[in-house]
Design an enzyme around this catalytic site. Sequence first.
Site, PDB file in Angstrom:
ATOM      1  N   SER A   1     -30.324 -25.656  -8.507  1.00 53.50           N
ATOM      2  CA  SER A   1     -29.162 -25.049  -9.169  1.00 53.50           C
ATOM      3  C   SER A   1     -27.923 -25.845  -8.765  1.00 53.50           C
ATOM      4  O   SER A   1     -27.950 -26.593  -7.775  1.00 53.50           O
ATOM      5  CB  SER A   1     -29.004 -23.584  -8.749  1.00 53.50           C
ATOM      6  OG  SER A   1     -28.634 -23.522  -7.374  1.00 53.50           O
TER       7      SER A   1
ATOM      8  N   ASP B   1     -31.387 -26.872 -12.664  1.00 54.22           N
ATOM      9  CA  ASP B   1     -31.682 -25.515 -13.125  1.00 54.22           C
ATOM     10  C   ASP B   1     -30.387 -24.847 -13.610  1.00 54.22           C
ATOM     11  O   ASP B   1     -29.395 -24.806 -12.875  1.00 54.22           O
ATOM     12  CB  ASP B   1     -32.288 -24.727 -11.948  1.00 54.22           C
ATOM     13  CG  ASP B   1     -32.858 -23.392 -12.355  1.00 54.22           C
ATOM     14  OD1 ASP B   1     -33.325 -23.261 -13.507  1.00 54.22           O
ATOM     15  OD2 ASP B   1     -32.852 -22.466 -11.516  1.00 54.22           O
ATOM     16  N   HIS B   2     -30.385 -24.345 -14.823  1.00 54.11           N
ATOM     17  CA  HIS B   2     -29.218 -23.656 -15.403  1.00 54.11           C
ATOM     18  C   HIS B   2     -27.935 -24.491 -15.296  1.00 54.11           C
ATOM     19  O   HIS B   2     -26.892 -24.000 -14.815  1.00 54.11           O
ATOM     20  CB  HIS B   2     -28.979 -22.295 -14.732  1.00 54.11           C
ATOM     21  CG  HIS B   2     -30.060 -21.314 -15.046  1.00 54.11           C
ATOM     22  ND1 HIS B   2     -30.185 -20.700 -16.260  1.00 54.11           N
ATOM     23  CD2 HIS B   2     -31.096 -20.870 -14.307  1.00 54.11           C
ATOM     24  CE1 HIS B   2     -31.242 -19.911 -16.251  1.00 54.11           C
ATOM     25  NE2 HIS B   2     -31.823 -20.005 -15.080  1.00 54.11           N
TER      26      HIS B   2
ATOM     27  N   ASP C   1     -27.933 -24.992 -19.794  1.00 50.50           N
ATOM     28  CA  ASP C   1     -27.965 -23.571 -20.151  1.00 50.50           C
ATOM     29  C   ASP C   1     -26.687 -23.208 -20.890  1.00 50.50           C
ATOM     30  O   ASP C   1     -25.664 -22.889 -20.285  1.00 50.50           O
ATOM     31  CB  ASP C   1     -28.115 -22.726 -18.883  1.00 50.50           C
ATOM     32  CG  ASP C   1     -28.131 -21.232 -19.192  1.00 50.50           C
ATOM     33  OD1 ASP C   1     -28.021 -20.872 -20.384  1.00 50.50           O
ATOM     34  OD2 ASP C   1     -28.253 -20.437 -18.246  1.00 50.50           O
TER      35      ASP C   1
ATOM     36  N   ASN D   1     -37.994 -18.564  -7.691  1.00 49.38           N
ATOM     37  CA  ASN D   1     -36.982 -18.831  -6.678  1.00 49.38           C
ATOM     38  C   ASN D   1     -36.936 -17.699  -5.640  1.00 49.38           C
ATOM     39  O   ASN D   1     -37.201 -17.900  -4.464  1.00 49.38           O
ATOM     40  CB  ASN D   1     -35.607 -19.011  -7.357  1.00 49.38           C
ATOM     41  CG  ASN D   1     -34.504 -19.300  -6.355  1.00 49.38           C
ATOM     42  OD1 ASN D   1     -34.758 -19.750  -5.251  1.00 49.38           O
ATOM     43  ND2 ASN D   1     -33.268 -19.031  -6.731  1.00 49.38           N
TER      44      ASN D   1
HETATM   45  P1  13P Z   1     -36.568 -15.763  -9.716  1.00 51.81           P
HETATM   46  O1  13P Z   1     -35.488 -15.950  -8.709  1.00 51.81           O
HETATM   47  O2  13P Z   1     -36.586 -14.400 -10.279  1.00 51.81           O
HETATM   48  O3  13P Z   1     -37.898 -16.175  -9.190  1.00 51.81           O
HETATM   49  O4  13P Z   1     -36.223 -16.718 -10.957  1.00 51.81           O
HETATM   50  C1  13P Z   1     -36.081 -18.087 -10.754  1.00 51.81           C
HETATM   51  C2  13P Z   1     -35.563 -18.772 -11.949  1.00 51.81           C
HETATM   52  O5  13P Z   1     -35.791 -18.381 -13.063  1.00 51.81           O
HETATM   53  C3  13P Z   1     -34.771 -20.000 -11.730  1.00 51.81           C
HETATM   54  O6  13P Z   1     -34.259 -20.507 -12.909  1.00 51.81           O
END
Ligand code: 13P
Length: 287
Positions: A49, A84-85, A105, A231
């Site tokens: 992230s 991520d995102h 995202d 995560n």
């Molecule tokens: P969780 O934290 O619910 O496992 O989701 C992780 C996630 O989707 C990262 O993009």
Amino acid sequence: MLVSAKDMLNKARDGKYAVGQFNINNLEWTKAILLTAQELNSPVILGVSEGAGKYMCGFNTVVGMTKGMIETLKITVPVALHLDHGTFEGAKACINAGFSSIMFDGSHLPFEENFAKTTALVNTCDVLGLSLEAEVGAIGGEEDGVIGQGECADPDECKKIADLGVTMLAAGIGNIHGKYPANWPGLSFSTLEAIKAKVGDMPLVLHGGTGIPADQIKKAISLGVAKINVNTECQLAFQEATRKYIEEGKDLQGKGFDPRKLLAPGFDAIKATVKEKMELFGSVGKA
Ligand code: 13P
């Protein structure tokens, strides 16, 4: 070497299993995930992230650390380093730093803006051989201060974004980041089927992999999910193992404080969690 996630996801889609994306936060997290993937001969995606990237001293540090580990630990399974995102700016920064995979995202933006920014990144990632994940329909929960509502994505919007030529698509199907509330109605498989019918062969991504019952995970994979993000479960496992270690007083043996010993139980706990997920997702032996 870092690779694009494209081949691993296309193989997963065809073989009806999913590749796990596990988010990293530090050296121990990264090493635990890489070693587990190698031991199980599984492809793997390391998620970063923007907040975790900042914590780890920036995206260049993350790329250097990951590449160094792959070489030193002799990791031969396919590894993608994935934003991520990401915001549009974050995506550009990760492309420049040497990530092999990007998530933009734009799900919280007006659809036209999400469409335009995803379009720009499709072209750049295509030229550089990077995989690109786009998102439609915000995923619920909070991640790095971004709060989604757990929407179900509009299948027509999914098709418009998929047709741009992204590598994979994250579409909200009632999934939530973090723990699921007791009254959670479960994944919306009717939405997943409607999206799949529109986007055809596009590998689909399931966020919020923590706490989804195994039967729902398996059904989602059977309906076209080829990547599942985890995560929170690693964080909880790490926290619990560390708490237990401290409570047992093992770090107070008169020799001073040894951070390597303190972090070892959490490291083992992440390895165990990643193993369990790779077995559930069916990616073991698929490298
Ligand atoms: P969780 O934290 O619910 O496992 O989701 C992780 C996630 O989707 C990262 O993009």
